[in-house]
Design an enzyme around this catalytic site. Structure first.
Site, short mmCIF file in Angstrom:
data_model
loop_
_atom_site.label_atom_id
_atom_site.label_comp_id
_atom_site.label_asym_id
_atom_site.label_seq_id
_atom_site.Cartn_x
_atom_site.Cartn_y
_atom_site.Cartn_z
N LYS A 133 38.93 28.03 66.05
CA LYS A 133 37.73 27.30 66.51
C LYS A 133 37.43 27.72 67.94
O LYS A 133 38.34 27.98 68.72
CB LYS A 133 37.98 25.79 66.45
N ASP A 138 42.76 26.37 68.05
CA ASP A 138 41.64 26.23 68.99
C ASP A 138 41.76 27.31 70.07
O ASP A 138 42.81 27.43 70.70
CB ASP A 138 41.75 24.84 69.63
N GLU A 180 30.48 17.16 68.77
CA GLU A 180 31.16 16.20 69.64
C GLU A 180 30.15 15.57 70.60
O GLU A 180 29.33 16.27 71.22
CB GLU A 180 32.27 16.91 70.45
N ASP A 218 42.94 22.40 71.93
CA ASP A 218 43.28 22.72 73.32
C ASP A 218 43.44 21.43 74.14
O ASP A 218 43.81 21.48 75.31
CB ASP A 218 42.25 23.67 73.96
N GLU A 261 34.34 26.91 71.28
CA GLU A 261 33.26 26.04 71.75
C GLU A 261 32.02 26.84 72.15
O GLU A 261 32.15 27.90 72.78
CB GLU A 261 33.73 25.24 72.98
O1 KIV Z 1 40.95 20.19 71.18
C1 KIV Z 1 40.56 19.21 70.52
O2 KIV Z 1 41.27 18.22 70.35
C2 KIV Z 1 39.21 19.27 69.97
C3 KIV Z 1 38.71 18.06 69.25
C4 KIV Z 1 38.22 17.06 70.23
C5 KIV Z 1 37.67 18.41 68.26
O3 KIV Z 1 38.53 20.25 70.12
#
Ligand code: KIV
Length: 263
Positions: free
Chosen positions: A113, A83, A180, A44, A115
């Site tokens: 993915k 993401d 992270e 994202d 968060e």
């Molecule tokens: O969106 C992204 O680039 C990420 C990375 C920082 C892991 O989530």
């Protein structure tokens, strides 16, 4: 068949380290794939690095799907992870599953993915067959709650909480976990405690994998690089130099020359 989430689990038990990079378009996905990068994240961070926003918050699910489709056309070997953007999964598990499903159904990704410590969401995804990667520590979608992009897990209490969250996500079925912006000792401890691979960004050298944002990697970022990032090329400067040379040659009547003209 591209690399699978089962391959990554096996790599963890073999002690094999691996790289992950972000991509948001067809040409970059092709080059990353050709370079043997096994995992491509359609991150994202599209919001900041391609669309010019100052945080990841504004990017939409539709934009993410659009860019993931281009990445999927360019990468044939890598595992593609989509993401989930801000507010595509936080409102309800049902909405989150529906949005995650779009990555597999419409966009050519093999996994997603998200968060934060949401184990019930991870379980709901794995129940319907959607492989999921977790992301703990500095979670940019919570930038306003964290009061900026700050290293997380620095106190003993915060570190123990993060370890608990990592365990809960593992039990809920995540196939890997991004860490992270956490101290390297904490990343090492989580890596040792989990049977699924950890993937670090600003988390020191002891994670099973490492991820960088590709615009940082190739020198195409506007902002100053964070301490943890490393530029392996200077593509931004190359673009500026090529564009300047082209402009000068056009203005001076040097381009196109005979070699670049039809007869
Ligand atoms: O969106 C992204 O680039 C990420 C990375 C920082 C892991 O989530």
């Amino acid at each position: 068949m591209s690399l699978t989430v089962q391959d990554l689990r096996a790599w963890k038990s073999e002690g094999r380290r691996f790289a992950m990079l972000t991509a948001w378009d067809y040409p970059v996905a092709r080059f990353l794939d050709q370079a043997g990068v096994p995992v491509i994240l359609v991150g994202d961070t599209l919001a900041e690095n391609v669309l010019g926003f100052s945080t990841t918050l504004p990017v939409t699910m539709d934009a993410m799907v659009h860019h993931c489709q281009a990445v999927a056309r360019g990468a044939t070997n890598a595992l593609i992870v989509g993401d989930l953007p801000f507010l595509s999964y936080q409102v309800s598990v049902e909405e989150g599953v529906r949005n995650a499903g779009r990555y597999l159904k419409e966009a050519g990704a093999q996994a997603v993915k998200f968060e934060g410590p949401l184990p019930e969401f991870a379980s709901a995804l794995t129940r319907v067959g959607i492989p999921v990667m977790g992301h703990l520590g500095l979670t940019p979608q919570s930038v306003h709650q964290m009061g900026g992009y700050r290293v997380q897990g620095k106190t003993e209490e915060a570190a123990l909480r993060l370890i608990d969250h990592a365990r809960e996500l593992e039990e809920a079925g995540v196939f890997a976990l991004v860490l992270e912006g956490v101290p390297r000792d904490l990343a090492l401890e989580v890596t040792q405690k989990l049977s699924v691979p950890t993937i670090g960004i600003g988390a020191g050298p002891d994670c099973d994998g490492q991820v960088l944002v590709t615009t940082d990697l190739i020198g195409l970022s506007e902002r100053r690089l964070a301490k943890f990032a490393k530029a392996y090329a200077n593509v931004g400067e190359d673009i500026r130099r090529a564009a300047e040379e082209f402009r000068r040659e056009v203005e001076g009547g040097l381009f196109p020359d005979d070699e670049h003209s039809y007869h």
